[in-house]
Design a protein around this motif. Sequence first.
Motif, PDB file in Angstrom:
ATOM      1  N   VAL A   5       0.857  -1.174   0.000  1.00  0.00           N
ATOM      2  CA  VAL A   5       0.000   0.000   0.000  1.00  0.00           C
ATOM      3  C   VAL A   5       0.901   1.234   0.000  1.00  0.00           C
ATOM      4  CG1 VAL A   5      -1.848  -1.209   1.227  1.00  0.00           C
ATOM      5  CG2 VAL A   5      -0.167   0.114   2.522  1.00  0.00           C
ATOM      6  N   THR A   6       0.293   2.383  -0.254  1.00  0.00           N
ATOM      7  CA  THR A   6       1.029   3.647  -0.248  1.00  0.00           C
ATOM      8  C   THR A   6       0.484   4.531   0.861  1.00  0.00           C
ATOM      9  OG1 THR A   6       1.453   3.552  -2.619  1.00  0.00           O
ATOM     10  CG2 THR A   6       1.629   5.707  -1.568  1.00  0.00           C
ATOM     11  N   ALA A   7       1.363   5.035   1.702  1.00  0.00           N
ATOM     12  CA  ALA A   7       0.941   5.934   2.777  1.00  0.00           C
ATOM     13  C   ALA A   7       0.462   7.255   2.173  1.00  0.00           C
ATOM     14  CB  ALA A   7       2.087   6.185   3.742  1.00  0.00           C
ATOM     15  N   THR A   8      -0.713   7.703   2.598  1.00  0.00           N
ATOM     16  CA  THR A   8      -1.266   8.955   2.086  1.00  0.00           C
ATOM     17  C   THR A   8      -1.306  10.058   3.138  1.00  0.00           C
ATOM     18  OG1 THR A   8      -3.502   8.162   2.605  1.00  0.00           O
ATOM     19  CG2 THR A   8      -2.669   7.793   0.357  1.00  0.00           C
ATOM     20  N   ARG A   9      -1.282   9.670   4.413  1.00  0.00           N
ATOM     21  CA  ARG A   9      -1.347  10.680   5.477  1.00  0.00           C
ATOM     22  C   ARG A   9      -0.680  10.150   6.728  1.00  0.00           C
ATOM     23  NH1 ARG A   9      -5.344  12.353   9.528  1.00  0.00           N
ATOM     24  NH2 ARG A   9      -6.594  10.511   8.980  1.00  0.00           N
ATOM     25  N   TYR A  10       0.206  10.959   7.287  1.00  0.00           N
ATOM     26  CA  TYR A  10       0.831  10.622   8.562  1.00  0.00           C
ATOM     27  C   TYR A  10      -0.081  11.173   9.652  1.00  0.00           C
ATOM     28  CZ  TYR A  10       4.411  10.074  12.166  1.00  0.00           C
ATOM     29  OH  TYR A  10       5.105   9.694  13.285  1.00  0.00           O
ATOM     30  N   LEU A  23       1.377   6.159  13.209  1.00  0.00           N
ATOM     31  CA  LEU A  23       0.099   5.718  12.674  1.00  0.00           C
ATOM     32  C   LEU A  23      -0.145   6.460  11.363  1.00  0.00           C
ATOM     33  CD1 LEU A  23      -2.429   3.977  13.256  1.00  0.00           C
ATOM     34  CD2 LEU A  23      -3.443   6.001  14.327  1.00  0.00           C
ATOM     35  N   VAL A  24      -0.383   5.703  10.282  1.00  0.00           N
ATOM     36  CA  VAL A  24      -0.590   6.315   8.975  1.00  0.00           C
ATOM     37  C   VAL A  24      -1.865   5.786   8.335  1.00  0.00           C
ATOM     38  CG1 VAL A  24       1.896   6.594   8.596  1.00  0.00           C
ATOM     39  CG2 VAL A  24       0.727   4.571   7.684  1.00  0.00           C
ATOM     40  N   GLU A  25      -2.405   6.585   7.440  1.00  0.00           N
ATOM     41  CA  GLU A  25      -3.502   6.155   6.588  1.00  0.00           C
ATOM     42  C   GLU A  25      -2.927   5.835   5.224  1.00  0.00           C
ATOM     43  OE1 GLU A  25      -7.975   7.628   5.183  1.00  0.00           O
ATOM     44  OE2 GLU A  25      -6.642   8.997   6.246  1.00  0.00           O
ATOM     45  N   ALA A  26      -3.474   4.809   4.554  1.00  0.00           N
ATOM     46  CA  ALA A  26      -2.941   4.380   3.260  1.00  0.00           C
ATOM     47  C   ALA A  26      -4.000   4.491   2.173  1.00  0.00           C
ATOM     48  CB  ALA A  26      -2.421   2.950   3.356  1.00  0.00           C
ATOM     49  N   VAL A  67       1.827  -5.444   6.049  1.00  0.00           N
ATOM     50  CA  VAL A  67       1.821  -4.958   4.670  1.00  0.00           C
ATOM     51  C   VAL A  67       3.092  -4.167   4.430  1.00  0.00           C
ATOM     52  CG1 VAL A  67      -0.706  -4.831   4.561  1.00  0.00           C
ATOM     53  CG2 VAL A  67       0.603  -2.814   5.251  1.00  0.00           C
ATOM     54  N   LEU A  68       3.498  -4.099   3.174  1.00  0.00           N
ATOM     55  CA  LEU A  68       4.587  -3.221   2.776  1.00  0.00           C
ATOM     56  C   LEU A  68       3.992  -1.848   2.477  1.00  0.00           C
ATOM     57  CD1 LEU A  68       6.494  -5.680   0.422  1.00  0.00           C
ATOM     58  CD2 LEU A  68       6.879  -5.254   2.861  1.00  0.00           C
ATOM     59  N   VAL A  69       4.615  -0.809   2.995  1.00  0.00           N
ATOM     60  CA  VAL A  69       4.074   0.544   2.869  1.00  0.00           C
ATOM     61  C   VAL A  69       5.077   1.439   2.167  1.00  0.00           C
ATOM     62  CG1 VAL A  69       3.089   2.525   4.079  1.00  0.00           C
ATOM     63  CG2 VAL A  69       2.792   0.226   5.019  1.00  0.00           C
ATOM     64  N   GLU A  70       4.687   1.947   1.019  1.00  0.00           N
ATOM     65  CA  GLU A  70       5.523   2.902   0.298  1.00  0.00           C
ATOM     66  C   GLU A  70       5.342   4.294   0.904  1.00  0.00           C
ATOM     67  OE1 GLU A  70       7.706   2.388  -1.980  1.00  0.00           O
ATOM     68  OE2 GLU A  70       7.321   0.271  -2.445  1.00  0.00           O
ATOM     69  N   GLY A  93      10.597   5.169   0.384  1.00  0.00           N
ATOM     70  CA  GLY A  93      10.528   3.842  -0.219  1.00  0.00           C
ATOM     71  C   GLY A  93       9.711   2.887   0.623  1.00  0.00           C
ATOM     72  N   ARG A  94      10.161   1.652   0.712  1.00  0.00           N
ATOM     73  CA  ARG A  94       9.363   0.558   1.270  1.00  0.00           C
ATOM     74  C   ARG A  94       9.617   0.380   2.761  1.00  0.00           C
ATOM     75  NH1 ARG A  94       9.224  -4.882  -2.177  1.00  0.00           N
ATOM     76  NH2 ARG A  94       8.493  -3.322  -3.666  1.00  0.00           N
ATOM     77  N   ASN A  95       8.535   0.416   3.535  1.00  0.00           N
ATOM     78  CA  ASN A  95       8.571   0.219   4.975  1.00  0.00           C
ATOM     79  C   ASN A  95       7.567  -0.872   5.341  1.00  0.00           C
ATOM     80  OD1 ASN A  95      10.284   2.756   6.038  1.00  0.00           O
ATOM     81  ND2 ASN A  95       9.023   3.406   4.321  1.00  0.00           N
ATOM     82  N   LEU A  96       7.369  -1.075   6.634  1.00  0.00           N
ATOM     83  CA  LEU A  96       6.479  -2.142   7.075  1.00  0.00           C
ATOM     84  C   LEU A  96       5.328  -1.575   7.893  1.00  0.00           C
ATOM     85  CD1 LEU A  96       6.091  -5.267   7.182  1.00  0.00           C
ATOM     86  CD2 LEU A  96       7.162  -5.173   9.436  1.00  0.00           C
ATOM     87  N   GLY A  97       4.111  -2.033   7.596  1.00  0.00           N
ATOM     88  CA  GLY A  97       2.949  -1.617   8.358  1.00  0.00           C
ATOM     89  C   GLY A  97       2.248  -2.797   9.001  1.00  0.00           C
ATOM     90  N   LEU A  98       1.716  -2.567  10.192  1.00  0.00           N
ATOM     91  CA  LEU A  98       0.893  -3.553  10.888  1.00  0.00           C
ATOM     92  C   LEU A  98      -0.523  -3.000  10.961  1.00  0.00           C
ATOM     93  CD1 LEU A  98       3.903  -3.644  12.245  1.00  0.00           C
ATOM     94  CD2 LEU A  98       2.799  -5.138  13.903  1.00  0.00           C
ATOM     95  N   ASP A  99      -1.476  -3.812  10.595  1.00  0.00           N
ATOM     96  CA  ASP A  99      -2.866  -3.384  10.626  1.00  0.00           C
ATOM     97  C   ASP A  99      -3.216  -2.843  12.010  1.00  0.00           C
ATOM     98  OD1 ASP A  99      -5.482  -2.979   9.758  1.00  0.00           O
ATOM     99  OD2 ASP A  99      -6.100  -5.002  10.318  1.00  0.00           O
TER     100      ASP A  99
END
Length: 259
Positions: A5-10, A23-26, A67-70, A93-99
């Motif tokens: 997924v791609t992060a859209t908002r921090y 915590l980010v929104e994707a 998930v992988l988070v761009e 680039g690519r980071n890691l996200g936990l639901d």
Amino acid sequence: MLRTVTATRYVTPLREGGSLPGLVEADDLGMYVLKFHGAGQGRKALVAEVVVGELARRLGFRVPELVLVEVDPEMGKAEPDEEVQDLLYRSAGRNLGLDYLPGSLGFDPLALDPGPDLAARLMWLDALTLNVDRSWRNPNLLVWHGDVWLIDHGAALYFHHSWGGGPAKAATHGYDASDHVMLPFAGEFESVDRELTALVGPDLLAEVLCLVPDEWLADEPGFATPDDVRAAYAEYFTARLAAPRPWVRALEETRAARV
């Protein structure tokens, strides 16, 4: 493969530990706890998160989706906190996200008895993966809808910070379970060890290790390719699971002394 997924908002920093997760929104409208490759613990913490978290999932534990988070570093321009800005820039680039589990609570051993089987299984997993971060002071467990969920495995597999002596040597590391949050609840380990050891075979290990992005394994000193690093992790697990597994005997001795 893990979803990307791609992060859209921090949204906000989660000021826990030294890695400053946020915590980010994707772009899938999901909310994720983001672990940054540019944090002080570096990409190896993300490798440990994936390997241990996905291994745990396959052994029947509840783990938030990974998930992988761009991350676009330009997202940092809107952040007033300079520390957060710098972290976002370093983590392009690519980071890691936990639901994100809304409404979840931290595990309280005084409020919830997880049962002897879950407790023993979790101690076995942590001993296998050398996870030193599951004490009563910092359980790294959440309770959500009445179930126990595992989080935060970045401190596990600590041998990969220095591969000296090879993974086979790392497999002999002892594990001190005397401070483990599950120790007061754990049942015997013989049947748990027999069941879980039978599940962690070469195919399962390959499946889990293939989930780690190549870029997090690249340029590792002493290894030519990311697949060589994956092979070293597999060698570690194979050696650690080989009979007679003294670390399992140590778990039982610690439990017996506690009882």
